[in-house]
Design an enzyme around this catalytic site. Structure first.
Site, PDB file in Angstrom:
ATOM      1  N   LYS A 175       0.889  -1.171   0.000  1.00  0.00           N
ATOM      2  CA  LYS A 175       0.000   0.000   0.000  1.00  0.00           C
ATOM      3  C   LYS A 175       0.922   1.215   0.000  1.00  0.00           C
ATOM      4  CE  LYS A 175      -1.745   3.029   1.971  1.00  0.00           C
ATOM      5  NZ  LYS A 175      -1.470   4.426   1.549  1.00  0.00           N
ATOM      6  N   GLY A 228       7.130   5.360   7.884  1.00  0.00           N
ATOM      7  CA  GLY A 228       6.311   6.569   7.905  1.00  0.00           C
ATOM      8  C   GLY A 228       6.472   7.287   9.230  1.00  0.00           C
ATOM      9  N   SER A 229       5.446   8.016   9.615  1.00  0.00           N
ATOM     10  CA  SER A 229       5.556   8.843  10.818  1.00  0.00           C
ATOM     11  C   SER A 229       5.456   7.993  12.089  1.00  0.00           C
ATOM     12  CB  SER A 229       4.437   9.877  10.810  1.00  0.00           C
ATOM     13  OG  SER A 229       3.189   9.218  10.822  1.00  0.00           O
ATOM     14  N   VAL A 232       1.693   7.270  13.254  1.00  0.00           N
ATOM     15  CA  VAL A 232       1.000   6.158  12.585  1.00  0.00           C
ATOM     16  C   VAL A 232       1.661   4.823  12.958  1.00  0.00           C
ATOM     17  CG1 VAL A 232       0.408   5.136  10.350  1.00  0.00           C
ATOM     18  CG2 VAL A 232       0.152   7.594  10.688  1.00  0.00           C
ATOM     19  N   GLY A 233       2.985   4.818  13.004  1.00  0.00           N
ATOM     20  CA  GLY A 233       3.703   3.587  13.362  1.00  0.00           C
ATOM     21  C   GLY A 233       3.301   3.069  14.731  1.00  0.00           C
ATOM     22  N   GLU A 250       9.946   1.750  10.615  1.00  0.00           N
ATOM     23  CA  GLU A 250      10.984   2.778  10.362  1.00  0.00           C
ATOM     24  C   GLU A 250      10.265   4.111  10.422  1.00  0.00           C
ATOM     25  OE1 GLU A 250      14.125   2.354   9.859  1.00  0.00           O
ATOM     26  OE2 GLU A 250      14.307   0.243   9.309  1.00  0.00           O
ATOM     27  N   CYS A 284      13.843  11.222   6.130  1.00  0.00           N
ATOM     28  CA  CYS A 284      13.846  10.790   7.531  1.00  0.00           C
ATOM     29  C   CYS A 284      15.211  11.046   8.144  1.00  0.00           C
ATOM     30  CB  CYS A 284      13.483   9.322   7.627  1.00  0.00           C
ATOM     31  SG  CYS A 284      14.481   8.310   6.539  1.00  0.00           S
ATOM     32  N   GLU A 385       9.829  16.646  14.784  1.00  0.00           N
ATOM     33  CA  GLU A 385      10.170  16.470  13.374  1.00  0.00           C
ATOM     34  C   GLU A 385       9.351  17.461  12.530  1.00  0.00           C
ATOM     35  OE1 GLU A 385       8.947  12.886  11.223  1.00  0.00           O
ATOM     36  OE2 GLU A 385      10.985  12.732  10.447  1.00  0.00           O
TER      37      GLU A 385
HETATM   38  P1  NAD Z   1       2.624   8.797   7.206  1.00  0.00           P
HETATM   39  O1  NAD Z   1       2.849   8.083   8.496  1.00  0.00           O
HETATM   40  O2  NAD Z   1       1.608   9.854   7.165  1.00  0.00           O
HETATM   41  O3  NAD Z   1       2.217   7.766   6.052  1.00  0.00           O
HETATM   42  C1  NAD Z   1       3.022   6.637   5.751  1.00  0.00           C
HETATM   43  C2  NAD Z   1       2.152   5.565   5.123  1.00  0.00           C
HETATM   44  O4  NAD Z   1       1.227   5.091   6.109  1.00  0.00           O
HETATM   45  C3  NAD Z   1       1.302   6.040   3.940  1.00  0.00           C
HETATM   46  O5  NAD Z   1       1.251   5.030   2.966  1.00  0.00           O
HETATM   47  C4  NAD Z   1      -0.067   6.244   4.565  1.00  0.00           C
HETATM   48  O6  NAD Z   1      -1.124   6.097   3.660  1.00  0.00           O
HETATM   49  C5  NAD Z   1      -0.091   5.111   5.586  1.00  0.00           C
HETATM   50  N1  NAD Z   1      -1.034   5.314   6.703  1.00  0.00           N
HETATM   51  C6  NAD Z   1      -1.451   6.495   7.238  1.00  0.00           C
HETATM   52  N2  NAD Z   1      -2.333   6.250   8.240  1.00  0.00           N
HETATM   53  C7  NAD Z   1      -2.467   4.902   8.342  1.00  0.00           C
HETATM   54  C8  NAD Z   1      -3.203   4.042   9.186  1.00  0.00           C
HETATM   55  N3  NAD Z   1      -4.002   4.508  10.136  1.00  0.00           N
HETATM   56  N4  NAD Z   1      -3.082   2.704   9.012  1.00  0.00           N
HETATM   57  C9  NAD Z   1      -2.267   2.198   8.064  1.00  0.00           C
HETATM   58  N5  NAD Z   1      -1.543   2.962   7.229  1.00  0.00           N
HETATM   59  C10 NAD Z   1      -1.622   4.296   7.364  1.00  0.00           C
HETATM   60  O7  NAD Z   1       4.064   9.340   6.756  1.00  0.00           O
HETATM   61  P2  NAD Z   1       4.434  10.181   5.453  1.00  0.00           P
HETATM   62  O8  NAD Z   1       3.976  11.577   5.639  1.00  0.00           O
HETATM   63  O9  NAD Z   1       4.032   9.460   4.226  1.00  0.00           O
HETATM   64  O10 NAD Z   1       6.033  10.126   5.524  1.00  0.00           O
HETATM   65  C11 NAD Z   1       6.782  10.983   6.316  1.00  0.00           C
HETATM   66  C12 NAD Z   1       7.242  10.299   7.576  1.00  0.00           C
HETATM   67  O11 NAD Z   1       7.929   9.089   7.235  1.00  0.00           O
HETATM   68  C13 NAD Z   1       8.227  11.104   8.373  1.00  0.00           C
HETATM   69  O12 NAD Z   1       7.911  10.992   9.730  1.00  0.00           O
HETATM   70  C14 NAD Z   1       9.565  10.434   8.077  1.00  0.00           C
HETATM   71  O13 NAD Z   1      10.557  10.610   9.049  1.00  0.00           O
HETATM   72  C15 NAD Z   1       9.151   9.025   7.946  1.00  0.00           C
HETATM   73  N6  NAD Z   1      10.133   8.258   7.198  1.00  0.00           N
HETATM   74  C16 NAD Z   1      10.925   7.396   7.884  1.00  0.00           C
HETATM   75  C17 NAD Z   1      11.899   6.675   7.217  1.00  0.00           C
HETATM   76  C18 NAD Z   1      12.790   5.718   7.955  1.00  0.00           C
HETATM   77  O14 NAD Z   1      13.376   4.866   7.312  1.00  0.00           O
HETATM   78  N7  NAD Z   1      12.923   5.821   9.265  1.00  0.00           N
HETATM   79  C19 NAD Z   1      12.051   6.832   5.834  1.00  0.00           C
HETATM   80  C20 NAD Z   1      11.212   7.732   5.168  1.00  0.00           C
HETATM   81  C21 NAD Z   1      10.251   8.428   5.860  1.00  0.00           C
END
Ligand code: NAD
Length: 496
Positions: A175, A228-229, A232-233, A250, A284, A385
């Site tokens: 996804k 991701g963030s 959400v994680g 991550e 990130c 962040e």
């Molecule tokens: P996000 O958490 O908003 O979204 C990431 C993914 O999660 C998207 O595909 C989104 O659709 C999905 N998502 C959102 N809500 C969800 C839910 N309730 N259930 C399941 N999936 C859901 O993050 P973003 O804005 O896309 O990316 C930016 C963030 O990602 C920053 O915090 C950045 O630091 C982090 N990031 C981390 C790394 C790493 O390797 N540590 C790498 C790249 C980005």
């Protein structure tokens, strides 16, 4: 008519069952509609998971070197299409061409590295404590893996998860982020051309709260890999915990670069500017805090501000552009909000802090490179962040204080120190709390054959890339073969 793109389930390109779609626009010019994508829901996810479950029965039996050969072919196609994909990716998410080429290259590197691993994927053999008995451990696949990815590395991050999962014999449902569905379509076209059997890898577009959440909750998804963030994680980890699913996370960062008074300042400047403003600060691993020894603080701050003010902002497709737009309006509002917070907290704005809407850039989400001075370690702009071109400068009196300030955050992804003192460099490598530390290099620039991930609230102990990624996507099985012809009892028969 806008082009209608599709999800990829069981080897077929399909619309959402509901027929609903969402729009994807170019962040450098919101009038530029890239296309419509399926707004999938739980029923689409269920169909994809069922396809993946069915395909697993055969895919797990394909020898790993053969699985690797398909990934190698995917790498070859990525290489062939590198320039085309880089251009489409810049149009989709804004970062400059040099960086989107790098993003595709990361996918190519991952393909080749993973393909080679198909002929290793080593287990261990070890002596048994009993006579006429053989012992070894092997990696076995897990089953259906759910992969959820962000938009800032739309090719690299999906390949970091997909390729090792497939090599291990797992099947997957990806996804991708709502802001970068097109790059995911390109990746799946490549997997199809490389000869991946139907159902082995499935792509479901849609919103995180719908398609993403359905994937996390699906009972047949045995592993969830998320980038991701942190917010959400954390939710995903809680759900996976309740259902005893394996989950690798991550997440966010608040990375810092230390510059000591003995550093090569020109080199440190290149690192700081690349680290803070590369990908418009939306990595990130981006440098978001600059920790400066007071001996060089004034001079180095002036150098940073002068350089930040010269950065050429614009459409990433123009080769002379140095910094593209932010990903969307919400991201720009967030960054701008932090500029107000910084002022309210008493930090001093040296440059930027405003929306960039000059000339033809009025239709994009551009923001000026922003530098705040006199930032205290506890301020929100030093702790949270921001994910934009935003640098907070903190002055320190000693090396010890620099490390203490660097560690004073809930995140722990990347870090960097510029110094010419080798003893100090090694102390920093020992004492900095982060998954990655660079000496005399920027906080960004990870290579695919080393473990990637962070400590504290950046991750949950797993490491992608390197050989460690195979610990995420496979289970260990221990095997004992007794050829003594009798029952031998470990811990009992061999004790005098
Ligand atoms: P996000 O958490 O908003 O979204 C990431 C993914 O999660 C998207 O595909 C989104 O659709 C999905 N998502 C959102 N809500 C969800 C839910 N309730 N259930 C399941 N999936 C859901 O993050 P973003 O804005 O896309 O990316 C930016 C963030 O990602 C920053 O915090 C950045 O630091 C982090 N990031 C981390 C790394 C790493 O390797 N540590 C790498 C790249 C980005």
């Amino acid at each position: 008519m806008a082009e209608l793109y599709k999800s990829y389930i069981d080897g077929r390109w399909v619309e959402a069952r509901s027929g609903r779609t969402f729009e994807n626009h170019n962040p450098a010019d919101r009038r530029d509609l890239i296309g419509l994508f399926p707004a999938s829901g739980a029923e689409d996810v269920d169909e994809a998971v069922r396809a993946a479950k069915k395909a697993f029965a055969k895919w797990r039996l394909v020898p790993a070197p053969k699985r690797g050969e398909i990934l190698y072919r995917a790498g070859e196609i990525l290489r062939r299409r590198k320039e085309e994909i880089a251009r489409l990716m810049t149009r989709e998410m804004g970062k400059i061409l040099k960086e989107t080429r790098g993003d595709v290259q990361e996918g190519i590197d991952t393909a080749y590295y993973t393909a080679g691993e198909g002929r290793r994927l080593f287990g261990e053999t070890t002596p048994s404590e009993l006579p006429d008995k053989f012992a070894m451990s092997v990696r076995v696949p897990i089953g259906v893996c759910g992969l959820i990815t962000p938009w800032n590395f739309p090719m690299a991050i999906p390949t970091w998860k997909l390729f090792p999962a497939l090599l291990c014999g797992d099947t997957v449902v990806l996804k991708p982020a709502e802001d970068t569905p097109h790059t995911a379509v390109l990746l799946f076209e490549i997997l199809e051309e490389a000869g991946l059997p139907p159902g082995v890898a499935n792509l479901v577009h849609g919103a995180g709260e719908q398609a993403g959440a359905a994937l996390v909750r699906h009972p047949d998804v045995r592993l969830l890999s998320f980038t991701g963030s942190t917010a959400v994680g954390r939710e995903i980890a809680a759900l996976c915990g309740q259902n005893l699913k394996r989950v690798s996370l991550e997440m966010g960062g608040k990375n810092a670069q230390i510059v000591m008074d003995d550093a090569d300042l020109k080199l440190a400047l290149e690192g700081a500017v690349w680290g803070a403003f590369g990908t418009t600060g939306q990595r990130c691993t981006a440098t978001s805090r600059l920790i400066l020894h007071r001996g060089i603080k004034k001079e180095f701050t002036e150098m940073v501000v002068a350089r930040a003010e010269k950065i050429r902002i614009g459409d990433g497709l123009d080769e002379s552009t140095e910094m593209g737009p932010l990903i969307n309006e919400a991201a720009r509002e967030k960054v701008h909000g932090y500029a107000q917070i910084g002022k309210q907290e008493g930090a001093r704005l040296l440059t930027g802090g405003s929306i960039y809407e000059e000339g033809k850039w009025i239709n994009g989400y551009f923001y000026r490179p922003t530098v705040f001075d006199e930032v205290a370690p506890a301020m929100r702009i030093a702790q949270e962040e921001i994910f934009g071109p935003f640098l907070s400068i903190i002055e320190v009196k000693s090396f010890e204080e620099a490390v203490e300030v660097l560690n004073n955050t809930r995140y722990g992804l990347s870090s960097s120190i510029y110094t010419r003192d080798v003893n100090r460099a090694f102390r920093a490598l020992r004492d900095i709390e982060a998954g990655i530390t660079y000496v005399n290099g920027a906080t960004i620039g990870a290579e695919v054959h080393l473990p990637f991930g962070g400590v504290k609230e950046t991750g949950n102990g797993h490491r992608e890339a390197g050989t460690t990624v195979y610990d995420i996507f496979s289970e260990w099985k221990s095997i004992y073969i007794d050829y003594s012809g009798k029952l031998q009892k470990a811990q009992i028969d061999n004790i005098e």
